[in-house]
Design an enzyme around this catalytic site. Structure first.
Site, mmCIF file in Angstrom:
data_model
loop_
_atom_site.group_PDB
_atom_site.id
_atom_site.type_symbol
_atom_site.label_atom_id
_atom_site.label_comp_id
_atom_site.label_asym_id
_atom_site.label_seq_id
_atom_site.Cartn_x
_atom_site.Cartn_y
_atom_site.Cartn_z
ATOM 1 N N GLU A 492 32.710 44.839 31.187
ATOM 2 C CA GLU A 492 33.307 43.781 31.850
ATOM 3 C C GLU A 492 34.539 43.165 31.003
ATOM 4 O OE1 GLU A 492 33.066 43.986 34.970
ATOM 5 O OE2 GLU A 492 31.113 45.073 35.142
ATOM 6 N N HIS A 498 42.293 43.142 30.286
ATOM 7 C CA HIS A 498 43.238 43.356 30.903
ATOM 8 C C HIS A 498 44.157 42.294 31.559
ATOM 9 C CE1 HIS A 498 44.694 47.187 33.861
ATOM 10 N NE2 HIS A 498 45.699 46.837 33.050
#
Length: 696
Positions: A492, A498
């Site tokens: 995660e 990102h």
């Protein structure tokens, strides 16, 4: 009456003012912000100047900013901190938002302007990101019904509204079934084999329910240890059946008919737009491109993985036979897999857990982000949060250039920081009644650049780990993670990076706004570090003594990376094939259980139990965004295996390669994903990298 949600937030970093928001604020806020956003659209449409990239495409990309923020806040709460009132509002708000989106996407005058700019794009001298935005905007409108006639547009809108309602209901049913079941036990003998730390967790759960003895639930941190360690086979069977019956009990929370209604609506939507199936519609915008390619990819992996998986199951069956079990079932798998793992690698999850204190694992992933990308995480009490267990962090880029920082920082700040502010991070790690199961990354606000300012993202990581065990007023045992939970946190956090590193102009191309079968690359890539001895030694330390996990254990973890890889691959392929089948052969779905058995029979390694089903709690495809896209987990494994191999060949902390990977992450959806990958790696990903990692 003023509504805090309709104004620009005055909190630090303009973060969500959770402690000041009332549930009653949401519906009127949505209603008002939709009107505001529609006015912005009207201004674009009614602009008498010639349509240009700036006054149409760019203006559209930046419209509805506050509505997007409030939507993110609301639907994130509906996943992480929901209640009956929020769920009721969600059922009311979802069709309103769907209708609003349809109204925009089917606005003929707006589309005329978009098409004009699209047809004349050569004259605008657009850069790569601008051209991507233009192409994606045009395609988005076409795929949302812009070319349909009036009757078809109305039908498309109604289908979309119904889908939003039914998808929400699917998730609510799964959550209700998960929360409803619990197993109360009073005799500790029934829990033989289960480690003391887990027993204490079960005692705490019983106390919370004002019961004596022990309580086991279907929440992952409760359910999985029982399936892994309980010697009581009947108890394992009972829990497995309860878990497999979720929304498959012909009661008010049953999802069987909902599944058929959802896939039928999706098929109608696709055919209305001229596609053969919903999978064809979805995959046109994926790296895979079409259902045939997905099926070929999954079946090729199936052919290679099945012999390994069957060999693994035979090993487990030998162990079970030694215990007198001749008919090994799926509910025996986790128990005997743990036995075999311990036998082969001398690894016991409960033995390892003291070395994986949650706080230390988080420090490690923060440290890795600093080593690779120059990020630093500073816990803060100044950011409001939606639950007391949530922790908040400011993310800064160490040694970042002294650049102009968005005015969304503190209103009182007059001094620029010496490092660049990158993001807010919310960390929410423990299960609660109002929180859905699983783990996910999400955002409360996207990154974008506007008027010379780089507005930074607000990112959240949500998991369901075991809570610290508290006796009296002090914490007796901190939250300790299984190794699988360690990899979950890294997964995660890969998604979070990102978002954190996003550096694009437009919010709809930022962070994880990439092709769906590319989105799992950053998450699965980061998991690789969990198996590297060089890295493990930096944080795998006993929470009481500070002793580093012995070298031989670290090596065993590294060696065990591919343990049961055949079985796990078959499981993922099964999910992927079932997903594609639902979205290519919807007309064949009569009885949901029969359909599931038929479509997954090639991957099933244990007899199917008539009382259980996976489909009715398959939230990824019936509530989440993985419809016709579940294969992307395996697709992304090819990418992550190939990408990490690049690091392995040159050093897992190699700064030059990390810098290139950082560009990939920060670019979001501004380039074609294959182009991004080739710019990073120098070549297209090779499936051999995955096969080599998985099976040697």
């Amino acid at each position: 009456m003023s509504n805090i949600l309709t104004e620009i937030f005055t909190t630090q970093y303009q973060s969500a003012p959770f402690t000041e928001i009332k549930e009653a604020d949401f519906l009127p806020a949505f209603q008002e912000l939709i009107k505001t956003s529609e006015k912005e659209i009207d201004e674009i449409v009614e602009n008498k100047e010639e349509a240009t990239f700036e006054n149409v495409i760019e203006a559209l990309a930046f419209s509805g900013e506050q509505l997007e923020i409030v939507s993110s806040i609301f639907f994130n709460l509906n996943s992480a901190e929901t209640n009956d009132e929020i769920q009721k509002i969600a059922q009311e708000v979802s069709p309103i938002l769907t209708e609003y989106s349809a109204k925009i996407s089917q606005n003929e005058k707006l589309f005329e302007k978009i098409k004009k700019v699209f047809d004349e794009k050569e004259k605008y001298n657009l850069n790569e990101e601008q051209e991507m935005l233009l192409n994606e905007t045009y395609k988005g409108f076409v795929r949302s019904g812009a070319l349909l006639n009036e009757a078809q547009k109305e039908q498309f809108k109604n289908i979309s509204i119904e889908l939003s309602k039914k998808s929400l209901k699917f998730g609510e049913n799964v959550l209700a079934e998960t929360n409803h079941y619990f197993k109360h036990l009073t005799d500790e003998k029934d829990l033989a084999g289960i480690p003391e730390a887990i027993l204490q967790q079960y005692r705490e759960e019983a106390k919370e329910r004002n019961l004596d003895g022990f309580v086991v639930t279907l929440q992952y941190p409760s359910f999985l240890p029982l399936m892994t360690y309980a010697e009581n086979r009947e108890l394992r069977k009972e829990l497995a059946l309860a878990n497999g019956r979720k929304s498959f009990q012909n009661n008010e929370f049953d999802n069987q008919n909902l599944i058929k209604e959802i896939i039928q609506l999706k098929q109608e939507k696709a055919q209305l737009l001229g596609y053969k199936t919903y999978a064809d519609y979805v995959l046109e915008e994926r790296m895979a491109k079409d259902p045939a390619k997905v099926k070929t990819f999954l079946n090729e992996l199936l052919e290679k993985a099945k012999p390994y998986a069957e060999k693994e199951i035979e090993e487990l069956k030998s162990l079970a036979k030694a215990d007198g079990i001749e008919d090994m079932q799926s509910y025996d798998h986790t128990f005997y897999a743990e036995k075999l793992r311990k036998q082969k690698f001398d690894i016991d999850d409960e033995e390892l857990k003291p070395y994986f204190q949650l706080e230390k694992v988080q420090e490690a992933v923060f440290g890795l982000a600093k080593t690779l990308f120059g990020l630093e995480f500073k816990e803060t009490s100044e950011i409001q949060k939606y639950h007391e267990e949530v922790k908040t962090y400011e993310v800064w880029e160490v040694g970042g250039q002294k650049s102009k920082v968005s005015s969304e920082l503190k209103a009182s700040d007059t001094q620029l920081p010496t490092s660049d502010f990158k993001a807010i991070l919310y960390a929410d790690y423990f299960p609660r009644k109002g929180k859905r199961a699983g783990a996910w990354m999400t955002s409360f606000k996207n990154q974008f650049r506007k008027n010379g300012e780089n507005h930074r993202p607000h990112i959240s990581v949500v998991c369901n780990f075991s809570k610290p065990i508290t006796i009296g007023s002090s914490s007796d045992t901190p939250s300790l993670l299984t190794f699988q939970e360690v990899t979950t946190l890294f997964h995660e956090f890969g998604h979070a990076l990102h978002g954190i590193l996003a550096n694009t102009t437009y919010p709809n191309l930022s962070g994880t706004s990439v092709k769906w079968d590319f989105v799992e690359l950053p998450s699965q890539f980061l998991e690789n570090y969990c198996y590297e001895p060089e890295f493990l030694k930096t944080f795998a330390k006993h929470y009481k003594t500070g002793e580093i996990l012995p070298d031989e254990k670290i090596q065993k973890i590294s060696d065990s990376k591919n343990f049961m890889e055949g079985y796990q691959t078959m499981r993922q392929i099964g999910f992927g094939l079932l997903d594609i089948a639902y979205h290519t052969d919807s007309e064949k779905v009569g009885d949901v259980k029969t359909f599931e058995v038929e479509e997954t029979k090639a991957t099933n390694l244990y007899p199917s139990n008539p009382e259980t089903i996976m489909s009715t709690s398959f939230s990824h495809i019936f509530q989440g965004g993985y419809s016709a896209g579940y294969y992307s987990y395996k697709w992304a494994e090819v990418l992550d295996a190939d990408a990490f191999q690049y690091f392995k060949e040159n050093g897992i902390f190699n700064p030059e390669i990390a810098a290139k990977y950082k560009i990939l992450l920060s670019s979001g959806g501004t380039k074609d994903p294959m182009e991004l990958y080739k710019n990073f790696r120098g070549s297209e990903p090779k499936v051999e990298s995955l096969l080599k990692r998985a099976f040697g």
